[in-house]
Design a protein around this motif. Structure first.
Motif, PDB file in Angstrom:
ATOM      1  N   VAL A  43     -13.110  27.722 -21.912  1.00  0.00           N
ATOM      2  CA  VAL A  43     -14.046  27.393 -23.002  1.00  0.00           C
ATOM      3  C   VAL A  43     -15.258  26.644 -22.466  1.00  0.00           C
ATOM      4  O   VAL A  43     -16.410  27.021 -22.723  1.00  0.00           O
ATOM      5  N   PHE A  44     -15.015  25.581 -21.712  1.00  0.00           N
ATOM      6  CA  PHE A  44     -16.127  24.761 -21.233  1.00  0.00           C
ATOM      7  C   PHE A  44     -16.934  25.465 -20.143  1.00  0.00           C
ATOM      8  O   PHE A  44     -18.151  25.286 -20.050  1.00  0.00           O
ATOM      9  N   ILE A  49     -22.297  26.835 -19.166  1.00  0.00           N
ATOM     10  CA  ILE A  49     -22.981  27.504 -18.061  1.00  0.00           C
ATOM     11  C   ILE A  49     -24.496  27.322 -18.170  1.00  0.00           C
ATOM     12  O   ILE A  49     -25.237  27.481 -17.195  1.00  0.00           O
ATOM     13  N   ASP A  50     -24.962  26.946 -19.371  1.00  0.00           N
ATOM     14  CA  ASP A  50     -26.399  26.718 -19.547  1.00  0.00           C
ATOM     15  C   ASP A  50     -26.886  25.470 -18.807  1.00  0.00           C
ATOM     16  O   ASP A  50     -28.097  25.214 -18.758  1.00  0.00           O
ATOM     17  N   LEU A  51     -25.970  24.710 -18.222  1.00  0.00           N
ATOM     18  CA  LEU A  51     -26.376  23.557 -17.412  1.00  0.00           C
ATOM     19  C   LEU A  51     -27.282  23.973 -16.254  1.00  0.00           C
ATOM     20  O   LEU A  51     -28.116  23.186 -15.796  1.00  0.00           O
ATOM     21  N   TYR A  59     -27.830  12.562 -22.095  1.00  0.00           N
ATOM     22  CA  TYR A  59     -26.580  12.458 -22.851  1.00  0.00           C
ATOM     23  C   TYR A  59     -25.873  13.808 -22.905  1.00  0.00           C
ATOM     24  O   TYR A  59     -24.673  13.916 -22.632  1.00  0.00           O
ATOM     25  N   ASN A  60     -26.606  14.850 -23.246  1.00  0.00           N
ATOM     26  CA  ASN A  60     -26.043  16.191 -23.358  1.00  0.00           C
ATOM     27  C   ASN A  60     -25.449  16.648 -22.032  1.00  0.00           C
ATOM     28  O   ASN A  60     -24.322  17.173 -21.985  1.00  0.00           O
ATOM     29  N   THR A  61     -26.191  16.436 -20.945  1.00  0.00           N
ATOM     30  CA  THR A  61     -25.722  16.851 -19.625  1.00  0.00           C
ATOM     31  C   THR A  61     -24.468  16.091 -19.211  1.00  0.00           C
ATOM     32  O   THR A  61     -23.503  16.679 -18.715  1.00  0.00           O
ATOM     33  N   MET A  62     -24.468  14.776 -19.423  1.00  0.00           N
ATOM     34  CA  MET A  62     -23.330  13.957 -19.028  1.00  0.00           C
ATOM     35  C   MET A  62     -22.074  14.335 -19.802  1.00  0.00           C
ATOM     36  O   MET A  62     -20.979  14.428 -19.228  1.00  0.00           O
ATOM     37  N   MET A  63     -22.211  14.550 -21.119  1.00  0.00           N
ATOM     38  CA  MET A  63     -21.045  14.901 -21.924  1.00  0.00           C
ATOM     39  C   MET A  63     -20.470  16.255 -21.500  1.00  0.00           C
ATOM     40  O   MET A  63     -19.248  16.431 -21.417  1.00  0.00           O
ATOM     41  N   LYS A  64     -21.350  17.197 -21.222  1.00  0.00           N
ATOM     42  CA  LYS A  64     -20.879  18.514 -20.771  1.00  0.00           C
ATOM     43  C   LYS A  64     -20.117  18.413 -19.451  1.00  0.00           C
ATOM     44  O   LYS A  64     -19.046  19.013 -19.286  1.00  0.00           O
ATOM     45  N   VAL A 111     -19.750  40.327 -32.587  1.00  0.00           N
ATOM     46  CA  VAL A 111     -20.357  39.398 -33.549  1.00  0.00           C
ATOM     47  C   VAL A 111     -20.973  38.238 -32.789  1.00  0.00           C
ATOM     48  O   VAL A 111     -20.269  37.401 -32.222  1.00  0.00           O
ATOM     49  N   HIS A 112     -22.304  38.172 -32.779  1.00  0.00           N
ATOM     50  CA  HIS A 112     -23.023  37.161 -32.007  1.00  0.00           C
ATOM     51  C   HIS A 112     -24.403  36.975 -32.626  1.00  0.00           C
ATOM     52  O   HIS A 112     -24.831  37.736 -33.484  1.00  0.00           O
ATOM     53  N   ARG A 113     -25.110  35.946 -32.155  1.00  0.00           N
ATOM     54  CA  ARG A 113     -26.470  35.715 -32.663  1.00  0.00           C
ATOM     55  C   ARG A 113     -27.488  36.610 -31.969  1.00  0.00           C
ATOM     56  O   ARG A 113     -28.456  37.057 -32.583  1.00  0.00           O
ATOM     57  N   ALA A 114     -27.270  36.855 -30.683  1.00  0.00           N
ATOM     58  CA  ALA A 114     -28.165  37.712 -29.904  1.00  0.00           C
ATOM     59  C   ALA A 114     -27.357  38.316 -28.764  1.00  0.00           C
ATOM     60  O   ALA A 114     -26.471  37.663 -28.215  1.00  0.00           O
ATOM     61  N   PHE A 115     -27.687  39.561 -28.421  1.00  0.00           N
ATOM     62  CA  PHE A 115     -26.909  40.238 -27.382  1.00  0.00           C
ATOM     63  C   PHE A 115     -27.518  39.988 -26.007  1.00  0.00           C
ATOM     64  O   PHE A 115     -28.290  40.796 -25.472  1.00  0.00           O
ATOM     65  N   ASN A 116     -27.169  38.827 -25.462  1.00  0.00           N
ATOM     66  CA  ASN A 116     -27.507  38.524 -24.073  1.00  0.00           C
ATOM     67  C   ASN A 116     -26.352  37.709 -23.491  1.00  0.00           C
ATOM     68  O   ASN A 116     -25.479  37.243 -24.227  1.00  0.00           O
ATOM     69  N   ILE A 117     -26.346  37.548 -22.188  1.00  0.00           N
ATOM     70  CA  ILE A 117     -25.197  36.936 -21.508  1.00  0.00           C
ATOM     71  C   ILE A 117     -24.900  35.536 -22.037  1.00  0.00           C
ATOM     72  O   ILE A 117     -23.750  35.205 -22.359  1.00  0.00           O
ATOM     73  N   MET A 118     -25.926  34.701 -22.139  1.00  0.00           N
ATOM     74  CA  MET A 118     -25.719  33.311 -22.539  1.00  0.00           C
ATOM     75  C   MET A 118     -25.178  33.208 -23.954  1.00  0.00           C
ATOM     76  O   MET A 118     -24.271  32.414 -24.225  1.00  0.00           O
ATOM     77  N   GLU A 119     -25.727  34.006 -24.866  1.00  0.00           N
ATOM     78  CA  GLU A 119     -25.294  33.946 -26.261  1.00  0.00           C
ATOM     79  C   GLU A 119     -23.873  34.488 -26.437  1.00  0.00           C
ATOM     80  O   GLU A 119     -23.080  33.937 -27.200  1.00  0.00           O
ATOM     81  N   VAL A 120     -23.566  35.565 -25.728  1.00  0.00           N
ATOM     82  CA  VAL A 120     -22.209  36.135 -25.834  1.00  0.00           C
ATOM     83  C   VAL A 120     -21.182  35.163 -25.277  1.00  0.00           C
ATOM     84  O   VAL A 120     -20.115  34.962 -25.871  1.00  0.00           O
ATOM     85  N   LEU A 121     -21.480  34.529 -24.147  1.00  0.00           N
ATOM     86  CA  LEU A 121     -20.549  33.562 -23.564  1.00  0.00           C
ATOM     87  C   LEU A 121     -20.385  32.341 -24.463  1.00  0.00           C
ATOM     88  O   LEU A 121     -19.278  31.824 -24.621  1.00  0.00           O
ATOM     89  N   TRP A 122     -21.491  31.880 -25.043  1.00  0.00           N
ATOM     90  CA  TRP A 122     -21.427  30.737 -25.967  1.00  0.00           C
ATOM     91  C   TRP A 122     -20.575  31.076 -27.186  1.00  0.00           C
ATOM     92  O   TRP A 122     -19.720  30.287 -27.601  1.00  0.00           O
ATOM     93  N   THR A 123     -20.786  32.268 -27.738  1.00  0.00           N
ATOM     94  CA  THR A 123     -20.008  32.705 -28.901  1.00  0.00           C
ATOM     95  C   THR A 123     -18.535  32.858 -28.542  1.00  0.00           C
ATOM     96  O   THR A 123     -17.653  32.441 -29.291  1.00  0.00           O
ATOM     97  N   PHE A 124     -18.276  33.452 -27.383  1.00  0.00           N
ATOM     98  CA  PHE A 124     -16.896  33.603 -26.900  1.00  0.00           C
ATOM     99  C   PHE A 124     -16.212  32.255 -26.794  1.00  0.00           C
ATOM    100  O   PHE A 124     -15.044  32.095 -27.181  1.00  0.00           O
TER     101      PHE A 124
END
Length: 215
Positions: A43-44, A49-51, A59-64, A111-124
């Motif tokens: 999951v993580f 992976i957008d890091l 804050y966002n980077t550290m929590m991830k 079922v996703h917001r946009a068909f690209n690698i980052m969005e599909v992985l985020w949705t997954f």
């Protein structure tokens, strides 16, 4: 960032601290599902992976990094630590967690917001997180007695997602008014899976009894 988002992040962080505290102090992972922990690593890994592609805030980077790194550390302890791995309940942790991965990925492709690698992985990652707790809940049902640290860990994990539902509701009504069906529905499914556990957790706490789930 609103209060519900911050409370959700802190509750999630507390759940990890509780689990690591249990493993480090007791040198035991009894009652903890390795299958669930491995699913969280996936999951993580797919969500964060957008890091490598964008920076939002410190804050966002550290929590991830904390969530991803701690999930890897927990799996390492359960698989390779010479003492901890001997306490793993392999005979009871038999949920076939791999059957959750493929359907969630196929659903993300459909079922996703946009068909690209980052969005599909985020949705997954959202779909998989919604059901990742199932091996842990099944293991707890098979356990006669659930120790306090394990019970507190699962409770905090469920509370974190419930708080995120409040966060999304707050953002819709008071911030950007954007509809976010994918995280909303995934969060509702995930929180619903905890409903039975929440009931018995609160009941045992009120009655000062050991936590037990019906088989």
């Amino acid at each position: 960032m609103n209060l519900f988002r911050l409370a959700g992040d802190m509750t999630h962080l507390i759940s990890i601290i509780v689990l690591l505290l249990k493993i480090r102090t007791t040198k035991s992972c009894s009652g903890i599902s390795l299958k669930t922990q491995e699913l969280y690593v996936i999951v993580f890994a797919t969500r964060y992976i957008d890091l490598i592609t964008r920076y939002i805030s410190l804050y966002n980077t550290m929590m991830k990094l904390v969530f991803w790194g701690s999930s890897i550390a927990i799996v390492w302890y359960m698989r390779y630590h010479k003492v901890v791995k001997q306490t793993y309940n392999k005979q009871e942790d038999t949920f076939r967690h791999y059957i959750l991965v493929i359907p969630c990925f196929v659903l993300a492709l459909m079922v996703h917001r946009a068909f690209n690698i980052m969005e599909v992985l985020w949705t997954f990652s959202l779909y998989l997180e919604a059901v990742a707790i199932l091996p842990q809940l099944v293991l707890l049902q098979r356990s006669r007695n659930i120790d306090n640290l394990t019970g507190n860990y699962v409770f905090c994990l469920g509370a974190y997602r419930a708080l995120y539902l409040c966060n999304w509701g707050y953002r819709y009504f008071f911030e950007d008014h954007r509809v976010r069906w994918i995280p909303w529905i995934s969060g509702l499914v995930q929180t619903a899976l905890y409903a039975d556990f929440f009931y018995y957790y609160i009941k045992s706490w009120n009655n000062h009894e050991l936590l037990k789930l019906p088989a």
